[in-house]
Design an enzyme around this catalytic site. Structure first.
Site, PDB file in Angstrom:
ATOM      1  CG  HIS A 154      -1.874   1.175   1.214  1.00 45.73           C
ATOM      2  ND1 HIS A 154      -3.144   1.094   0.660  1.00 45.73           N
ATOM      3  CD2 HIS A 154      -1.748   2.450   1.673  1.00 45.73           C
ATOM      4  CE1 HIS A 154      -3.757   2.257   0.791  1.00 45.73           C
ATOM      5  NE2 HIS A 154      -2.928   3.094   1.395  1.00 45.73           N
ATOM      6  CB  CYS A 155       2.059   3.364  -2.667  1.00 47.73           C
ATOM      7  SG  CYS A 155       3.128   4.800  -2.945  1.00 47.73           S
ATOM      8  CB  THR A 156       1.388   6.801   2.036  1.00 44.46           C
ATOM      9  OG1 THR A 156       1.499   5.674   2.907  1.00 44.46           O
ATOM     10  CG2 THR A 156       0.575   7.872   2.719  1.00 44.46           C
TER      11      THR A 156
END
Length: 295
Positions: A154-156
């Site tokens: 999960h990439c912020t």
């Protein structure tokens, strides 16, 4: 006197606590994806995470701000008009393609497993968090609140998971932003190296660059290191057919389903063309008999 009849033992039947797959309502998190049911192919997707929204907006603000400072400090004062136009158009084109890929990676369903639906002939594995059928190589994301097929991480910065259906856009985002950062570093560094080669200054000279140029250098250097590292990691994951989560878990039971070339075509498209480099072209959906498991 006849003995009293012995009562038959009672048989207690234990009912299962979990009914059919669609019987239990899924556990919906407070913050998760906004995804109306409009069909699997045309459904909007947006993750309502405050931190992710702040990071995604910061990416656009930094890109626009850096482009404006670069134009004001490097291109407009330049005496060579052809130099300014060529480098300005190329740099802004790279930034525009990077932002377009960022938007596609953020607003594209990464491959979320439908809630309460059995995934065909796959094993009946239920996720304990969202109560949906969990296909092979799918992992649950606590931020998105869904199980995602071939979830890498999960990439912020894009406020979304990087999964089976949006990995191409994330790779293009890191590619174009890395190229734009490298281009800006060259625009800042080449004139300095030329001045040093002509003997205009040496190590005993006092150099005081403007704050705007220092801002451009720091932003370009940090962006180049981050994007080049992420791009290399994504290409390694694609070529080895192992996501970041699978490498961290060291699950060696997963068989390798093809060559690196077939893995690249599965992510970017089955036909090699310029569409591989376009964030506006959607890759073809994976086929059932290939190494991507279909829902």
């Amino acid at each position: 006197m006849a003995p009293a009849p012995v009562p038959a033992p009672l048989t207690l039947e234990r009912k299962p606590q979990l009914g059919p797959l669609g019987a239990l309502p899924p556990m919906r998190p407070r913050l998760g994806p906004w995804c109306p049911r409009l069909g699997p192919s045309r459904r909007p997707w947006f993750v309502c995470d405050i931190l992710g929204i702040v990071f995604a907006v910061s990416t656009w603000v930094l890109t626009f701000g850096t482009a404006w400072v670069t134009t004001r400090e490097l291109f407009l004062p330049a005496r060579d008009l052809a130099y300014s136009l060529a480098n300005g158009l190329l740099l802004h084109l790279q930034a525009a393609l990077g932002l377009a890929a960022h938007a596609r990676a953020m607003l594209t369903d990464p491959g979320a497993v439908p809630l309460g639906r059995a995934p065909g002939s796959a094993p009946d594995a239920r996720c304990l968090w969202c109560c949906s059928a969990k296909p092979p190589r799918a992992h649950h994301c606590c931020v998105c609140g869904r199980c995602v097929r071939k979830m890498d991480h999960h990439c912020t910065w894009v406020n979304n998971c990087v999964g089976e259906d949006n990995q191409k856009y994330f790779v293009l985002f890191t590619l174009y932003m890395g190229l734009a950062s490298l281009h800006l570093l060259l625009l800042l560094g080449v004139p300095v190296l030329r001045s040093h080669a002509r003997g205009e200054w040496d190590r005993h000279s006092t150099v005081s660059p403007r704050r705007s140029l220092m801002y451009l250098f720091l932003v370009a250097l940090i962006a180049f290191l981050l994007n080049s590292t992420m791009f290399a990691m994504q290409m390694y994951s694609i070529c080895t057919d192992r996501t970041l989560i699978e490498r961290l878990q060291r699950d060696r039971r997963l068989p390798r389903k093809g060559s690196p070339w077939s893995s690249l075509k599965a992510v970017f498209g089955h036909r090699v063309s310029l569409a591989w480099l376009s964030p506006f072209a959607s890759p073809e959906p994976p086929r059932v008999d290939e190494h991507h498991w279909m829902v």
